[in-house]
Design a protein around this motif. Structure first.
Motif, PDB file in Angstrom:
ATOM      1  N   GLU A 120       0.834  -1.206   0.000  1.00 15.76           N
ATOM      2  CA  GLU A 120       0.000   0.000   0.000  1.00 15.76           C
ATOM      3  C   GLU A 120       0.875   1.266   0.000  1.00 15.76           C
ATOM      4  O   GLU A 120       1.788   1.373   0.824  1.00 15.76           O
ATOM      5  CB  GLU A 120      -0.879  -0.030   1.253  1.00 15.76           C
ATOM      6  CG  GLU A 120      -1.985   0.982   1.240  1.00 15.76           C
ATOM      7  CD  GLU A 120      -2.854   0.902   2.506  1.00 15.76           C
ATOM      8  OE1 GLU A 120      -3.829   1.670   2.568  1.00 15.76           O
ATOM      9  OE2 GLU A 120      -2.559   0.104   3.406  1.00 15.76           O
ATOM     10  N   PRO A 121       0.607   2.202  -0.904  1.00 13.39           N
ATOM     11  CA  PRO A 121       1.454   3.397  -0.985  1.00 13.39           C
ATOM     12  C   PRO A 121       1.470   4.155   0.348  1.00 13.39           C
ATOM     13  O   PRO A 121       0.428   4.336   0.971  1.00 13.39           O
ATOM     14  CB  PRO A 121       0.781   4.252  -2.069  1.00 13.39           C
ATOM     15  CG  PRO A 121      -0.045   3.300  -2.856  1.00 13.39           C
ATOM     16  CD  PRO A 121      -0.456   2.208  -1.904  1.00 13.39           C
ATOM     17  N   GLY A 122       2.638   4.566   0.755  1.00 11.14           N
ATOM     18  CA  GLY A 122       2.766   5.351   1.977  1.00 11.14           C
ATOM     19  C   GLY A 122       2.851   4.533   3.242  1.00 11.14           C
ATOM     20  O   GLY A 122       3.032   5.083   4.330  1.00 11.14           O
ATOM     21  N   LYS A 123       2.701   3.210   3.124  1.00 10.60           N
ATOM     22  CA  LYS A 123       2.748   2.380   4.331  1.00 10.60           C
ATOM     23  C   LYS A 123       4.132   2.460   4.977  1.00 10.60           C
ATOM     24  O   LYS A 123       4.258   2.486   6.192  1.00 10.60           O
ATOM     25  CB  LYS A 123       2.393   0.933   3.976  1.00 10.60           C
ATOM     26  CG  LYS A 123       2.279   0.028   5.176  1.00 10.60           C
ATOM     27  CD  LYS A 123       1.580  -1.282   4.843  1.00 10.60           C
ATOM     28  CE  LYS A 123       1.615  -2.236   6.037  1.00 10.60           C
ATOM     29  NZ  LYS A 123       1.186  -3.593   5.671  1.00 10.60           N
ATOM     30  N   TYR A 124       5.163   2.492   4.150  1.00  9.20           N
ATOM     31  CA  TYR A 124       6.539   2.662   4.657  1.00  9.20           C
ATOM     32  C   TYR A 124       7.170   3.846   3.942  1.00  9.20           C
ATOM     33  O   TYR A 124       6.878   4.092   2.765  1.00  9.20           O
ATOM     34  CB  TYR A 124       7.361   1.403   4.378  1.00  9.20           C
ATOM     35  CG  TYR A 124       6.786   0.174   5.015  1.00  9.20           C
ATOM     36  CD1 TYR A 124       6.977  -0.088   6.370  1.00  9.20           C
ATOM     37  CD2 TYR A 124       6.018  -0.728   4.270  1.00  9.20           C
ATOM     38  CE1 TYR A 124       6.432  -1.212   6.968  1.00  9.20           C
ATOM     39  CE2 TYR A 124       5.469  -1.851   4.862  1.00  9.20           C
ATOM     40  CZ  TYR A 124       5.672  -2.086   6.210  1.00  9.20           C
ATOM     41  OH  TYR A 124       5.124  -3.190   6.798  1.00  9.20           O
ATOM     42  N   PHE A 125       8.037   4.568   4.633  1.00  6.09           N
ATOM     43  CA  PHE A 125       8.736   5.682   3.986  1.00  6.09           C
ATOM     44  C   PHE A 125      10.069   5.924   4.669  1.00  6.09           C
ATOM     45  O   PHE A 125      10.320   5.411   5.767  1.00  6.09           O
ATOM     46  CB  PHE A 125       7.855   6.937   3.983  1.00  6.09           C
ATOM     47  CG  PHE A 125       7.265   7.299   5.323  1.00  6.09           C
ATOM     48  CD1 PHE A 125       7.963   8.082   6.234  1.00  6.09           C
ATOM     49  CD2 PHE A 125       5.997   6.821   5.693  1.00  6.09           C
ATOM     50  CE1 PHE A 125       7.423   8.396   7.479  1.00  6.09           C
ATOM     51  CE2 PHE A 125       5.455   7.124   6.947  1.00  6.09           C
ATOM     52  CZ  PHE A 125       6.166   7.917   7.840  1.00  6.09           C
ATOM     53  N   ARG A 126      10.934   6.688   4.001  1.00  2.00           N
ATOM     54  CA  ARG A 126      12.241   7.008   4.563  1.00  2.00           C
ATOM     55  C   ARG A 126      12.109   8.192   5.518  1.00  2.00           C
ATOM     56  O   ARG A 126      11.199   9.018   5.400  1.00  2.00           O
ATOM     57  CB  ARG A 126      13.231   7.359   3.435  1.00  2.00           C
ATOM     58  CG  ARG A 126      13.483   6.227   2.429  1.00  2.00           C
ATOM     59  CD  ARG A 126      14.220   5.057   3.043  1.00  2.00           C
ATOM     60  NE  ARG A 126      15.536   5.418   3.604  1.00  2.00           N
ATOM     61  CZ  ARG A 126      16.676   5.370   2.946  1.00  2.00           C
ATOM     62  NH1 ARG A 126      16.706   4.985   1.671  1.00  2.00           N
ATOM     63  NH2 ARG A 126      17.816   5.699   3.540  1.00  2.00           N
TER      64      ARG A 126
END
Ligand SMILES: *[C@@H]1O[C@H](CO)[C@@H](O)[C@H](O)[C@H]1NC(C)=O
Ligand SMILES: *[C@@H]1O[C@H](CO)[C@@H](O)[C@H](O)[C@H]1NC(C)=O
Length: 371
Positions: A151-157
């Motif tokens: 899912e987009p945005g589930k993980y980010f830097r």
């Protein structure tokens, strides 16, 4: 379908009880014997600062009347085992257990037959939904899309957590039925271990191979899983137990944070002002995720080398603040598996990057207080 119906029933009965409790509270203001008043006293006793108490946690205190709690405890003592839930006592606020056991065939295909050992790890933002709800979603997802995309945005830097970043927000909406904690005096009388499964089933009227049995087994399995390296974990069935666990890990000068609401979910968000908690130091906060169980149960764990952030979340068009989010960044991912979703989403691999995610709606994070 039957599960949704169950959630709906739970929601209705809980709301009704809460409404009644609120009206009664107005009449007998600050009744010192309510579970809520008890929790407030417990918080004051255990937590060494005057920061505001979490209204969310307090709202999750049991709505049971003191007299019902007392009669449960008395009955448990008299018969030397927990009464099954719960003749003569208005415990039905915690759910119409029989209903969920009745129509469970579809449910079991999600919960019972799938191979559970592989998919998720404790670093997921949502280990709580690891169980049935998530499996149902996974199965549905597999049928709809052949590729397995995160899912987009589930993980980010971590570098994304800066004022002015526009980024997608995953669906952080709470997926669990609305429930309350039981009072600690009640929870402490209830069996909670795989070795006591039959006693637990008796308490909750869970028949053999029912959906409810399945839910109970899943929760016990996760709660009994050995901690990963460096991890400390405990499942808690009362707010007081949660306070005990958090203060045992972090000391008594702690505060409880959560993402304020679910606004911004499934859309692009604009990051407003950002603040690193604890002066930006790497800490080992205690995060608590809901688990599906007949009463409110949180799976709490603490992992080291984590940086916690608070960020205003704005609508990218109007620039208005819509939410206040809490995000955490795992600075050390060296023990994560190479196949972890986070690396699928962000590229790279274990130990080579930090990974951040939002604290989902109604999940909680305890940190040492900033003064
Ligand atoms: C479940 O997954 C594990 C690990 O991937 C595998 O060893 C096992 O054979 C699988 N079991 C079934 C029933 O598919
Ligand atoms: C987000 O999740 C909630 C709870 O599972 C669900 O009801 C809602 O439909 C989801 N929203 C979207 C846009 O998929």
């Amino acid at each position: 379908m039957s599960l949704l119906f169950f959630f709906f029933l739970l929601f209705c009965s809980l709301n009704l009880q809460v409404t009644l409790a609120t009206a009664a509270d107005l009449k007998a203001k600050e009744n010192p014997f309510t579970p809520k008043a008890y929790l407030t006293r417990y918080w004051n006793k255990k937590i060494n600062n005057n920061l505001p108490k979490s209204p969310f946690l307090v709202s999750k205190a049991s709505p049971l009347k003191a007299v019902d709690v007392a009669s449960f405890v008395k009955l448990a003592a008299a018969q030397n085992k927990p009464p099954s839930l719960f003749p003569g006592i208005s415990f039905n606020v915690y759910g119409p257990y029989e209903d969920i056991g009745k129509n469970d065939i579809n449910f079991m295909t999600y919960g019972g037959n799938s191979n559970e050992s592989s998919t998720q790890t404790s670093e997921d933002p949502e280990p709580s939904t690891n169980s049935l709800v998530n499996k149902k979603k996974l199965v549905t997802k597999k049928m709809e899309f052949s590729d397995h995309s995160v899912e987009p945005g589930k993980y980010f830097r971590e570098s994304r957590l800066k004022q002015g970043t526009v980024m997608p927000m995953p669906n952080i909406t709470d997926k669990m039925p609305k429930r309350s904690f039981l009072p600690r005096s009640v929870v402490s009388k209830l069996p909670f271990s795989s070795s006591k499964l039959s006693a637990i089933k008796e308490v909750f009227h869970a028949s053999d191979n029912s959906a409810l049995e399945c839910i109970i087994k899943e929760a016990l399995k996760d709660c009994e899983r050995k901690p990963n390296q460096g991890e400390t974990k405990r499942c808690v069935g009362s707010a007081e137990d949660m306070i005990d666990f958090a203060t045992s890990v972090l000391g008594r000068d702690v505060t409880l944070r959560k993402t304020e609401n679910n606004k911004g979910a499934m859309q692009k968000i604009l990051i407003g002002s950002v603040k690193a908690v604890s002066g930006g130091k790497a800490t080992k906060p205690v995060s608590c995720h809901q688990k599906l169980y007949p009463y409110l149960l949180y799976y709490c764990h603490s992992v080291p080398k984590v940086r916690v952030y608070k960020a205003d979340i704005l609508d990218p068009k109007t620039k208005k603040k819509i939410n206040h989010g809490v995000a955490i960044c795992h600075l050390d991912t060296s023990t994560w598996s190479a196949g972890h979703e986070a690396f699928q989403a962000l590229g790279s691999g274990p130990g080579r990057i930090e990974v951040c995610h939002w604290i989902f709606e109604n999940d909680l994070i305890w940190t040492i207080a900033d003064h």
